[in-house]
Design a protein around this motif. Structure first.
Motif, PDB file in Angstrom:
ATOM      1  N   ARG A 170       0.819  -1.206   0.000  1.00 54.48           N
ATOM      2  CA  ARG A 170       0.000   0.000   0.000  1.00 54.48           C
ATOM      3  C   ARG A 170       0.860   1.266   0.000  1.00 54.48           C
ATOM      4  NH1 ARG A 170      -5.191  -0.045   2.152  1.00 54.48           N
ATOM      5  NH2 ARG A 170      -5.093   2.208   1.738  1.00 54.48           N
ATOM      6  N   LEU A 171       0.413   2.237  -0.794  1.00 54.01           N
ATOM      7  CA  LEU A 171       1.089   3.527  -0.880  1.00 54.01           C
ATOM      8  C   LEU A 171       0.157   4.704  -0.629  1.00 54.01           C
ATOM      9  CD1 LEU A 171       3.189   2.849  -4.116  1.00 54.01           C
ATOM     10  CD2 LEU A 171       4.150   3.229  -1.837  1.00 54.01           C
ATOM     11  N   PHE A 172      -1.147   4.486  -0.831  1.00 55.54           N
ATOM     12  CA  PHE A 172      -2.117   5.578  -0.784  1.00 55.54           C
ATOM     13  C   PHE A 172      -3.308   5.199   0.091  1.00 55.54           C
ATOM     14  CE2 PHE A 172       0.018   5.550  -4.902  1.00 55.54           C
ATOM     15  CZ  PHE A 172       0.534   6.841  -4.955  1.00 55.54           C
ATOM     16  N   PRO A 173      -4.060   6.206   0.550  1.00 51.79           N
ATOM     17  CA  PRO A 173      -5.284   5.919   1.316  1.00 51.79           C
ATOM     18  C   PRO A 173      -6.294   5.148   0.467  1.00 51.79           C
ATOM     19  CG  PRO A 173      -4.630   8.223   1.570  1.00 51.79           C
ATOM     20  CD  PRO A 173      -3.776   7.648   0.475  1.00 51.79           C
ATOM     21  N   ALA A 174      -7.189   4.479   1.142  1.00 54.01           N
ATOM     22  CA  ALA A 174      -8.218   3.696   0.446  1.00 54.01           C
ATOM     23  C   ALA A 174      -9.080   4.596  -0.430  1.00 54.01           C
ATOM     24  CB  ALA A 174      -9.090   2.967   1.465  1.00 54.01           C
ATOM     25  N   LYS A 175      -9.392   4.090  -1.635  1.00 51.78           N
ATOM     26  CA  LYS A 175     -10.317   4.752  -2.573  1.00 51.78           C
ATOM     27  C   LYS A 175      -9.940   6.207  -2.814  1.00 51.78           C
ATOM     28  CE  LYS A 175     -14.245   1.801  -1.238  1.00 51.78           C
ATOM     29  NZ  LYS A 175     -13.441   0.942  -0.331  1.00 51.78           N
ATOM     30  N   SER A 176      -8.653   6.439  -3.110  1.00 48.37           N
ATOM     31  CA  SER A 176      -8.182   7.824  -3.248  1.00 48.37           C
ATOM     32  C   SER A 176      -7.631   8.164  -4.630  1.00 48.37           C
ATOM     33  CB  SER A 176      -7.102   8.113  -2.199  1.00 48.37           C
ATOM     34  OG  SER A 176      -5.945   7.315  -2.426  1.00 48.37           O
ATOM     35  N   VAL A 177      -7.394   7.163  -5.490  1.00 45.04           N
ATOM     36  CA  VAL A 177      -6.712   7.406  -6.768  1.00 45.04           C
ATOM     37  C   VAL A 177      -7.643   7.095  -7.943  1.00 45.04           C
ATOM     38  CG1 VAL A 177      -4.724   6.808  -8.210  1.00 45.04           C
ATOM     39  CG2 VAL A 177      -4.474   6.885  -5.716  1.00 45.04           C
ATOM     40  N   ASP A 178      -7.711   8.045  -8.902  1.00 46.59           N
ATOM     41  CA  ASP A 178      -8.543   7.860 -10.089  1.00 46.59           C
ATOM     42  C   ASP A 178      -7.822   7.074 -11.184  1.00 46.59           C
ATOM     43  OD1 ASP A 178     -11.093   9.732  -9.781  1.00 46.59           O
ATOM     44  OD2 ASP A 178      -9.387  10.831  -8.966  1.00 46.59           O
ATOM     45  N   VAL A 179      -6.554   7.394 -11.407  1.00 45.90           N
ATOM     46  CA  VAL A 179      -5.791   6.761 -12.484  1.00 45.90           C
ATOM     47  C   VAL A 179      -4.435   6.310 -11.956  1.00 45.90           C
ATOM     48  CG1 VAL A 179      -4.709   7.055 -14.741  1.00 45.90           C
ATOM     49  CG2 VAL A 179      -6.882   8.182 -14.269  1.00 45.90           C
ATOM     50  N   PHE A 180      -4.152   5.032 -12.115  1.00 46.89           N
ATOM     51  CA  PHE A 180      -2.807   4.512 -11.892  1.00 46.89           C
ATOM     52  C   PHE A 180      -2.151   4.302 -13.243  1.00 46.89           C
ATOM     53  CE2 PHE A 180      -4.492   2.985  -7.735  1.00 46.89           C
ATOM     54  CZ  PHE A 180      -3.513   3.538  -6.919  1.00 46.89           C
ATOM     55  N   TYR A 181      -0.936   4.820 -13.359  1.00 51.12           N
ATOM     56  CA  TYR A 181      -0.144   4.640 -14.575  1.00 51.12           C
ATOM     57  C   TYR A 181       1.197   4.052 -14.153  1.00 51.12           C
ATOM     58  CZ  TYR A 181       2.767   5.836 -18.631  1.00 51.12           C
ATOM     59  OH  TYR A 181       3.629   5.773 -19.705  1.00 51.12           O
ATOM     60  N   SER A 182       1.625   2.994 -14.831  1.00 51.78           N
ATOM     61  CA  SER A 182       2.934   2.416 -14.535  1.00 51.78           C
ATOM     62  C   SER A 182       3.515   1.851 -15.818  1.00 51.78           C
ATOM     63  CB  SER A 182       2.822   1.306 -13.479  1.00 51.78           C
ATOM     64  OG  SER A 182       4.102   0.781 -13.169  1.00 51.78           O
ATOM     65  N   ALA A 183       4.675   2.349 -16.200  1.00 46.60           N
ATOM     66  CA  ALA A 183       5.292   1.907 -17.446  1.00 46.60           C
ATOM     67  C   ALA A 183       6.727   1.470 -17.216  1.00 46.60           C
ATOM     68  CB  ALA A 183       5.252   3.030 -18.489  1.00 46.60           C
ATOM     69  N   PHE A 184       7.073   0.287 -17.761  1.00 44.17           N
ATOM     70  CA  PHE A 184       8.440  -0.239 -17.748  1.00 44.17           C
ATOM     71  C   PHE A 184       8.961  -0.437 -16.329  1.00 44.17           C
ATOM     72  CE2 PHE A 184       7.983   3.039 -21.184  1.00 44.17           C
ATOM     73  CZ  PHE A 184       7.566   2.153 -22.158  1.00 44.17           C
ATOM     74  N   SER A 185       8.073  -0.913 -15.441  1.00 39.16           N
ATOM     75  CA  SER A 185       8.470  -1.100 -14.044  1.00 39.16           C
ATOM     76  C   SER A 185       8.135  -2.476 -13.496  1.00 39.16           C
ATOM     77  CB  SER A 185       7.771  -0.058 -13.165  1.00 39.16           C
ATOM     78  OG  SER A 185       8.129   1.245 -13.526  1.00 39.16           O
ATOM     79  N   LEU A 186       6.982  -3.017 -13.853  1.00 39.41           N
ATOM     80  CA  LEU A 186       6.503  -4.244 -13.208  1.00 39.41           C
ATOM     81  C   LEU A 186       7.326  -5.482 -13.544  1.00 39.41           C
ATOM     82  CD1 LEU A 186       2.620  -3.872 -13.306  1.00 39.41           C
ATOM     83  CD2 LEU A 186       4.025  -4.320 -11.289  1.00 39.41           C
ATOM     84  N   HIS A 187       8.200  -5.403 -14.510  1.00 36.25           N
ATOM     85  CA  HIS A 187       9.079  -6.549 -14.780  1.00 36.25           C
ATOM     86  C   HIS A 187      10.229  -6.625 -13.763  1.00 36.25           C
ATOM     87  CE1 HIS A 187      10.174  -3.132 -17.464  1.00 36.25           C
ATOM     88  NE2 HIS A 187      11.349  -3.316 -16.884  1.00 36.25           N
ATOM     89  N   TRP A 188      10.408  -5.554 -12.972  1.00 33.82           N
ATOM     90  CA  TRP A 188      11.406  -5.596 -11.900  1.00 33.82           C
ATOM     91  C   TRP A 188      10.801  -6.303 -10.705  1.00 33.82           C
ATOM     92  CZ3 TRP A 188      16.442  -4.390 -12.276  1.00 33.82           C
ATOM     93  CH2 TRP A 188      16.846  -3.637 -13.390  1.00 33.82           C
ATOM     94  N   LEU A 189      11.429  -7.379 -10.286  1.00 35.71           N
ATOM     95  CA  LEU A 189      10.917  -8.185  -9.184  1.00 35.71           C
ATOM     96  C   LEU A 189      11.244  -7.550  -7.844  1.00 35.71           C
ATOM     97  CD1 LEU A 189      12.099 -11.692 -10.477  1.00 35.71           C
ATOM     98  CD2 LEU A 189       9.859 -10.615 -10.810  1.00 35.71           C
ATOM     99  N   SER A 190      10.518  -7.985  -6.823  1.00 35.53           N
ATOM    100  CA  SER A 190      10.805  -7.511  -5.474  1.00 35.53           C
ATOM    101  C   SER A 190      12.110  -8.096  -4.942  1.00 35.53           C
ATOM    102  CB  SER A 190       9.662  -7.886  -4.527  1.00 35.53           C
ATOM    103  OG  SER A 190       9.622  -9.293  -4.338  1.00 35.53           O
ATOM    104  N   GLN A 191      12.533  -9.219  -5.525  1.00 35.43           N
ATOM    105  CA  GLN A 191      13.778  -9.837  -5.089  1.00 35.43           C
ATOM    106  C   GLN A 191      14.199 -10.896  -6.105  1.00 35.43           C
ATOM    107  OE1 GLN A 191      12.045 -11.946  -1.470  1.00 35.43           O
ATOM    108  NE2 GLN A 191      13.251 -13.588  -2.364  1.00 35.43           N
TER     109      GLN A 191
END
Length: 400
Positions: A170-191
């Motif tokens: 979690r990064l933000f309060p509940a039900k607070s964001v209209d648009v999430f944008y994420s590019a060229f990031s999710l292929h990086w693993l947590s470990q």
């Protein structure tokens, strides 16, 4: 390629010598606390080596605008319209995309004869991200009112804030964001999966620093890590997104069903980069064990890998899910100049992995490593331009 990571992490092995001079070594530091694109404005910085990502993102603008057209508008809500870029990194690409999103939504409000709301933009990445460089690139917030800002191309039409933290929680309060944008990031693993670094495991990635061409056990360990990470990402966003909002995701993908064939990512990390590590071993500068203890925490999923997690999560509806041909990560002025192509590959590779390499073997050996990458890439310049192509998974999701 932007980054993010999570609370469970592998540890970066310290070099077996004390740091001397410029040979800066980060020891025993969790991945989340150190993973980042290379900051600053140097030759190998992300700022100066992210043109390809910008071009790839712009080629997908029609898909982004389609998604924005589906967002529900509530003209009576007396709250800001909130946009968040997850894995924003430190270049101008994130600022450009936030601007595109806000301008498009402003036009939608105006087309419906509604006054646009105030806009809030959150730039989020790991704490080690170079937020200073990013914020220096932000246009000024000018004018005495938001209306004046919206009417002026020279000013920022939104309130900006940085949000340091892993997007695998979690990064933000509940039900607070209209648009999430994420590019060229999710292929990086947590470990890097623990078993990949365990000599007793069949998944031990001996002789390699990436999974391209590795054995099936290693590839499956990476695939499982990706799917576990994506599940945590979706779980967090499902709590943070406003009803009627949308999420636009882009990450490296592959067209092969075989996870050991990582496509463009495999060519970037599994050929000249791999050979350069082998050069250091053969020259006696590092041990083979030191090489084997370094693995790039990246996984390019297939459509099936991605879809399987979204459907199992159940919180989101898939509006669009496709593989998009992104093109080459190498942007050069003179395609016939082999030396320029060699430098471009070395700088591109260093801009996204240099922080990890520096931490593992120190700055001096890191310079030596990327010098080998440049030399090897220069000798294969023509083949690199022809064959190094990225494919991306593009996903549009809304709450179920």
């Amino acid at each position: 390629m932007n980054l993010s990571s999570s609370p469970s992490h592998s540890q970066i092995t310290a070099i077996d010598m004390a740091p001397t001079g410029d040979n800066v070594v980060v020891s025993n530091m969790k991945l989340e606390r150190m993973l980042s694109m290379k900051g600053g404005n140097g030759e190998a910085s992300y700022v100066n080596n992210s043109q390809a990502q910008g071009q790839h993102a712009q080629s997908m603008l029609h898909l982004l605008r389609e998604i924005l057209d589906g967002i529900q508008i509530n003209p009576e809500a007396d709250i800001p319209f909130v946009v968040a870029d997850l894995g924003c990194s430190c270049g101008s690409n994130t600022i450009y995309m936030i601007d595109v999103i806000i301008k498009h939504m402003t036009k939608r409000y105006e087309a419906m004869s509604y006054n646009p709301p105030e806009f809030s933009a959150f730039f989020s990445d790991l704490p080690s991200n170079d937020f200073n460089t990013l914020f220096q690139l932000l246009p000024p917030y000018g004018g005495s009112s938001m209306e004046e800002c919206l009417a002026s191309d020279g000013h920022r039409s939104y309130f900006a804030a940085g949000v340091p933290g892993s997007f695998y929680r979690r990064l933000f309060p509940a039900k607070s964001v209209d648009v999430f944008y994420s590019a060229f990031s999710l292929h990086w693993l947590s470990q890097v999966p623990d078993i990949v670094l365990d000599k007793r495991s069949t998944a031990y990635n001996k002789g390699r620093i990436f999974i391209h061409g590795a054995n099936e056990s290693t590839a499956n360990a990476y695939r499982n890590q990706f799917q576990n990470d994506l599940a945590m990402f979706l779980r967090s966003r499902s709590e943070e997104m406003k009803r009627g909002g949308s999420m636009f995701l882009v990450c490296l993908g592959r067209t092969s069903v075989d996870p050991t064939d990582q496509g463009g990512a495999g060519l970037l990390f599994g050929t000249h980069f791999q050979d350069a590590w082998d050069d250091l071993v053969q020259e006696g500068l590092i041990t083979s064990e030191k090489r084997d203890n370094f693995n790039i925490p990246v996984f390019a999923p297939s459509l099936h890998d991605f879809k399987e997690v979204v459907e199992a999560n159940g919180s989101f509806i898939i509006n669009k899910l496709e593989v998009f041909r992104g093109g080459s990560p190498l942007v050069v002025s003179h395609p016939d100049d082999a030396a320029e192509i060699g430098r471009a590959l070395a700088n591109s590779c260093r801009s996204v992995s240099g922080v990890l390499v520096d931490a593992h073997i120190g700055y001096q050996l890191s310079n030596e490593l990327f010098s080998h990458v440049e030399s090897r890439a220069t000798t294969q310049a023509k083949e690199l331009l022809e064959n190094l192509q990225f494919f991306h998974i593009v996903a549009s999701l809304s709450l179920a």
